[in-house]
Design an enzyme around this catalytic site. Structure first.
Site, PDB file in Angstrom:
ATOM      1  N   LYS A 197      45.750 -51.296  -2.594  1.00 15.04           N
ATOM      2  CA  LYS A 197      46.999 -51.217  -1.768  1.00 15.04           C
ATOM      3  C   LYS A 197      48.181 -51.026  -2.741  1.00 15.04           C
ATOM      4  O   LYS A 197      49.026 -49.981  -2.283  1.00 15.04           O
ATOM      5  CB  LYS A 197      47.417 -52.614  -1.068  1.00 15.04           C
ATOM      6  CG  LYS A 197      48.456 -52.608  -0.436  1.00 15.04           C
ATOM      7  CD  LYS A 197      48.983 -53.777   0.264  1.00 15.04           C
ATOM      8  CE  LYS A 197      47.874 -54.259   1.082  1.00 15.04           C
ATOM      9  NZ  LYS A 197      48.392 -55.668   1.883  1.00 15.04           N
ATOM     10  N   GLU A 203      42.024 -54.718 -12.517  1.00 12.13           N
ATOM     11  CA  GLU A 203      40.714 -54.493 -12.596  1.00 12.13           C
ATOM     12  C   GLU A 203      40.329 -52.958 -12.050  1.00 12.13           C
ATOM     13  O   GLU A 203      39.585 -52.270 -12.429  1.00 12.13           O
ATOM     14  CB  GLU A 203      39.872 -55.445 -11.810  1.00 12.13           C
ATOM     15  CG  GLU A 203      39.775 -56.941 -12.486  1.00 12.13           C
ATOM     16  CD  GLU A 203      40.789 -57.761 -11.874  1.00 12.13           C
ATOM     17  OE1 GLU A 203      40.770 -58.766 -12.104  1.00 12.13           O
ATOM     18  OE2 GLU A 203      41.758 -57.143 -11.295  1.00 12.13           O
ATOM     19  N   GLY A 254      43.890 -58.563   2.301  1.00  8.46           N
ATOM     20  CA  GLY A 254      42.892 -58.099   1.627  1.00  8.46           C
ATOM     21  C   GLY A 254      41.535 -58.222   2.091  1.00  8.46           C
ATOM     22  O   GLY A 254      40.436 -57.831   2.434  1.00  8.46           O
ATOM     23  N   ARG A 255      41.521 -59.670   2.405  1.00  8.24           N
ATOM     24  CA  ARG A 255      39.990 -60.224   3.204  1.00  8.24           C
ATOM     25  C   ARG A 255      39.914 -59.921   4.655  1.00  8.24           C
ATOM     26  O   ARG A 255      38.837 -59.954   5.358  1.00  8.24           O
ATOM     27  CB  ARG A 255      39.957 -61.609   2.530  1.00  8.24           C
ATOM     28  CG  ARG A 255      41.261 -62.433   3.204  1.00  8.24           C
ATOM     29  CD  ARG A 255      40.944 -63.837   2.652  1.00  8.24           C
ATOM     30  NE  ARG A 255      42.112 -64.618   3.151  1.00  8.24           N
ATOM     31  CZ  ARG A 255      43.181 -64.648   2.374  1.00  8.24           C
ATOM     32  NH1 ARG A 255      43.586 -63.868   1.338  1.00  8.24           N
ATOM     33  NH2 ARG A 255      44.323 -65.615   2.711  1.00  8.24           N
ATOM     34  N   GLU A 340      39.377 -68.318   0.236  1.00  6.59           N
ATOM     35  CA  GLU A 340      40.692 -67.619  -0.153  1.00  6.59           C
ATOM     36  C   GLU A 340      41.590 -68.203   0.835  1.00  6.59           C
ATOM     37  O   GLU A 340      42.827 -68.456   0.407  1.00  6.59           O
ATOM     38  CB  GLU A 340      40.560 -66.202  -0.567  1.00  6.59           C
ATOM     39  CG  GLU A 340      41.558 -65.705  -1.238  1.00  6.59           C
ATOM     40  CD  GLU A 340      41.568 -64.269  -1.540  1.00  6.59           C
ATOM     41  OE1 GLU A 340      41.135 -64.318  -2.950  1.00  6.59           O
ATOM     42  OE2 GLU A 340      41.761 -63.300  -0.814  1.00  6.59           O
ATOM     43  N   LYS A 480      45.907 -64.212 -13.156  1.00  7.20           N
ATOM     44  CA  LYS A 480      46.134 -62.548 -13.398  1.00  7.20           C
ATOM     45  C   LYS A 480      47.274 -62.446 -14.219  1.00  7.20           C
ATOM     46  O   LYS A 480      47.347 -61.730 -15.172  1.00  7.20           O
ATOM     47  CB  LYS A 480      46.593 -62.041 -12.283  1.00  7.20           C
ATOM     48  CG  LYS A 480      45.590 -61.565 -10.989  1.00  7.20           C
ATOM     49  CD  LYS A 480      46.186 -60.898  -9.934  1.00  7.20           C
ATOM     50  CE  LYS A 480      44.979 -60.645  -8.772  1.00  7.20           C
ATOM     51  NZ  LYS A 480      45.581 -59.886  -7.794  1.00  7.20           N
TER      52      LYS A 480
END
Length: 512
Positions: A197, A203, A254-255, A340, A480
């Site tokens: 996004k 990664e 995201g999910r 999550e 992160k």
């Protein structure tokens, strides 16, 4: 919006008493013997999905109390707020509108036109790629929802996939994964899809830069033709050399992003109409969740059962057993969706929770799981609810296979419930182990869309009762941030200020 947390509701205390008197020793075999309409009471047809809940450790009086709890906690109002576009993701001050991605153009939401303009453009591009015989390999580079959703769906719908194109998914920053894919492709016949996004995900961008470098080293020409981006950061994608981009919105987690431009690999695999069928199946389940009374609302019934199991029976995990090899990535997809979303220790106001939240989800396709972990499910010291997913019609013509597959699914669910007495002990099966059984008439884009939306709304339901924000993921962030600092230290060898364990491991990993 103000919500009552389940453990602060009057119905919660009634459920606690119910569990003490009738839940602790509940035996589903006795329940069938005493209730001649139990099957009818605990089975339901929802859009594209039939569900048998009758083997679960619950009866009608308990379900009525759970429904009362849902109403007291304001589940219906919270659900309606989501569909109204209110900012129910309060920690990020965002609306939650993944459902809009599968709604028709005339849905009446201010973002509907933009959603469908993007969808139409993305599907036109997908059809162009499908028609391009020179492109034989599509490599999706993403992570989390930008990988798990499309990877799961491309595998699930492989029977509908286009011939002559192979699909690869790279998510892990471990270079072994990307290197293995690069060995199997050629630059002149490969399309790389960079799914991020922000176009900054560590990664994803590490893999993207390595893929671009390989492309040039192997004589690849025209990055603009062989790379496309699924991102809102058009500027960064352009600087990378990408001209074709498809974006999405901050109200798409995201999910929950499979339904957006993140689904481009799937659209290339199954075509524009197949992708629209996927959206239509999910939209049908949205309508069911949005309009059905709670008593006949399948996502609600499942979410309430999850609360009953997690907070009263104390079940800490749930096993997903899809009896269809094409659904092999579904357990991993559901892990992110539920763990999550609901793996939280504080409520939406930041108060510490006094009850447990998300269970651990895990599983493998049947019959593989039978020969791996079903021993523990049948005779282990923990009771683990199991979810069987069976498909009535196969997508192959090999004689005898599908009948044997379905027989195994039915027999495992039967054995978990019934058990078998043996005085010697080693062959004793205690039984009374709960399971839910889902049946799809066929595994196709519409039924897959409905099944995934069913799970989404089920997670919404349990999260709503726990009073948490199911749409943020702050727990992902700390690692992160620290990874950036540790990466610099790996390069420099600077150990100052580190704890002894991290310093020792870093020193050892730097020793060649």
């Amino acid at each position: 919006m103000a919500r009552i947390r389940c453990d602060e509701a009057a119905a919660w205390r009634a459920l606690q008493e119910r569990f003490r008197t009738d839940g602790v020793g509940f035996d589903v075999r006795e329940a069938f013997a005493h209730d001649l309409v139990r099957w009818e009471s605990f089975t339901q047809q929802a859009p594209h999905v039939f569900a048998d809940l009758s083997k679960n450790l619950v009866d009608k009086p308990t379900e009525h109390l759970l429904l009362a709890l849902a109403r007291e906690c304001g589940l219906e109002a919270y659900r309606d707020a989501m569909f109204a576009g209110e900012r129910i993701n309060n920690t990020e001050d965002r609306a939650v509108k993944h459902w809009l991605l599968r709604a028709p153009r005339d849905a009446g939401d201010p973002d509907s036109v933009a959603v469908h303009d993007t969808l139409d453009a993305m599907l036109r591009y997908a059809e162009q790629v499908r028609a391009d015989a020179a492109i034989t390999d599509v490599v999706n580079i993403g992570i989390g929802g930008s990988d798990l959703g499309p990877q799961m769906a491309v595998a699930a719908l492989e029977a509908f996939g286009i011939a002559g194109k192979r699909f690869h998914f790279v998510s892990n920053v471990d270079g072994h994964e990307l290197a293995a894919v690069l060995q199997r492709i050629r630059p002149e016949s490969t399309l790389f899809l960079i799914a991020s996004k922000t176009f900054t995900t560590l990664e994803t961008m590490t893999n993207a830069r390595s893929a671009k470098a390989w492309f040039g080293q192997q004589g690849g020409k025209d990055v603009a033709r062989h790379f496309a981006a699924l991102t809102t950061n058009v500027k960064a994608a352009g600087e990378f050399g990408i001209a074709t981009t498809f974006g999405f919105w901050d109200w798409v987690g995201g999910r929950y992003s499979l339904w957006s431009a993140i689904g481009l690999p799937l659209a290339i695999a199954i075509g524009a109409q197949g992708f629209r069928d996927l959206l239509a199946g999910a939209h049908a389940m949205d309508g069911h969740f949005r309009t059905q009374p709670l008593e006949s609302n399948l996502p609600v019934r499942l979410g309430l059962l999850d609360v009953w199991y997690r907070n009263f029976h104390g079940f800490a995990s749930r096993s997903i057993a899809p009896y269809h090899s094409a659904l092999r990535r579904l357990p991993a997809y559901l892990q992110q969706l539920e763990m999550e979303s609901n793996g939280k220790g504080v409520d939406a106001q930041g108060r510490a929770l006094g009850v447990a939240t998300s269970p651990v989800l895990w599983g493998e396709p049947g019959t593989n799981g039978q020969h791996a972990y079903f021993q523990m499910l049948h005779q282990g010291t923990d009771r683990v609810p199991v979810e069987f997913i069976a498909v009535k019609e196969p997508a192959h013509e090999l004689p005898g296979h599908h009948e044997l597959l379905l027989a195994n699914a039915l027999a495992q669910a039967q054995a978990l419930m019934q058990g078998k007495a043996d005085a010697g002990g080693h062959r004793n099966f205690g039984g009374n182990r709960p399971s839910t059984f889902f049946v799809l008439d066929a595994l196709n884009p519409a039924s897959l869309g409905a099944l995934l939306a069913l799970y989404e709304h089920r997670v919404f339901t349990s999260g709503a009762l726990w009073g948490i924000d199911s749409f943020d993921q702050w727990g992902v962030e700390l690692g992160k941030v620290l990874a950036g600092d540790v990466a610099r230290r790996l390069a420099s060898g600077d150990l100052q200020g580190l704890d002894a364990s991290t310093a020792g491991l870093l020193r050892r990993l730097r020793t060649h």
